[in-house]
Design a protein around this motif. Sequence first.
Motif, PDB file in Angstrom:
ATOM      1  N   ILE A 208       0.842  -1.210   0.000  1.00  0.00           N
ATOM      2  CA  ILE A 208       0.000   0.000   0.000  1.00  0.00           C
ATOM      3  C   ILE A 208       0.873   1.254   0.000  1.00  0.00           C
ATOM      4  O   ILE A 208       0.637   2.202  -0.743  1.00  0.00           O
ATOM      5  N   MET A 209       1.909   1.253   0.853  1.00  0.00           N
ATOM      6  CA  MET A 209       2.779   2.423   0.945  1.00  0.00           C
ATOM      7  C   MET A 209       3.506   2.671  -0.366  1.00  0.00           C
ATOM      8  O   MET A 209       3.687   3.814  -0.791  1.00  0.00           O
ATOM      9  N   THR A 210       3.928   1.571  -1.024  1.00  0.00           N
ATOM     10  CA  THR A 210       4.637   1.704  -2.302  1.00  0.00           C
ATOM     11  C   THR A 210       3.704   2.247  -3.376  1.00  0.00           C
ATOM     12  O   THR A 210       4.057   3.151  -4.131  1.00  0.00           O
ATOM     13  N   VAL A 211       2.500   1.684  -3.418  1.00  0.00           N
ATOM     14  CA  VAL A 211       1.541   2.089  -4.445  1.00  0.00           C
ATOM     15  C   VAL A 211       1.088   3.537  -4.236  1.00  0.00           C
ATOM     16  O   VAL A 211       1.026   4.325  -5.166  1.00  0.00           O
ATOM     17  N   GLU A 212       0.777   3.871  -2.973  1.00  0.00           N
ATOM     18  CA  GLU A 212       0.245   5.210  -2.705  1.00  0.00           C
ATOM     19  C   GLU A 212       1.341   6.263  -2.610  1.00  0.00           C
ATOM     20  O   GLU A 212       1.074   7.460  -2.723  1.00  0.00           O
ATOM     21  N   LYS A 213       2.585   5.810  -2.384  1.00  0.00           N
ATOM     22  CA  LYS A 213       3.740   6.708  -2.285  1.00  0.00           C
ATOM     23  C   LYS A 213       3.514   7.852  -1.301  1.00  0.00           C
ATOM     24  O   LYS A 213       3.944   8.990  -1.518  1.00  0.00           O
TER      25      LYS A 213
END
Length: 248
Positions: A208-213
């Motif tokens: 999630i953190m990677t996708v949402e940046k």
Amino acid sequence: MDIYAYIIVITAGLLFGSFTNVIIARMPAGESIVSPPSRCPRCREQLRAVDLVPVFSYLFLRGHCRHCQGKISPRYPLVEALCALLFIGVYLRWGLSTVTAAGWVFAVILLAAAFIDIDHGIIPNRLTYPAIVMGLVLSFRTLAFLPALYGTLAFGGLMLAVAFISNGGMGGGDVKLAAVIGAFTGLTGSAVTLLLASFSGAIFGLIIMTVEKTGRKTPVKFGPFLAASAYTAFLFADAIASWYLGFL
Ligand SMILES: [Zn+2]
């Protein structure tokens, strides 16, 4: 497993899945889960008996209400089908036994908890308190009472400590759900659940953190991970525990 057993298990799973939908829709609002009969959420028209047939009525009506033509969420047949799958899994693992009956009750509780958490970010006490009692009562015919009680106290207590330390990062609903899981799966099941839920929750959080940046401050809801992990533990806790301990 012969064809008749499959038909009975799938039918039971779909019907209980339909009941699970009622719990998910009504319990967070504090409404009764037994009455009144189901209504269309849009036009409030009472559903006919034939419209209550799980999955098939949805397909037959092509996802629209008979009266107002409003769209019915595909979540309803999805939850029903998922419940049937969970019932099959329990039956394949534990056969015709009291453990399977307990597992089906557990599956309904976990499914309801996961979806209510997804929808509202809470797991209601009206679900978890009776579930702890049910788990402890059923344990007389499954794990035995003391292992279930130790599971409840240990897993509930551990998560309570985490809730205090994390200062709200872990919700009270997760603590009570952990107590439910302890009652149904005992100490080994609780340990396996914690392990699986932590790994899967952490991996999901990273994705999630990677996708949402973004430096996301709202924590990932832990309830669905606890629920999925607890179901897995109910089926395979001993095998997973000995496999994991083999690495240590
Ligand atoms: Zn309608």
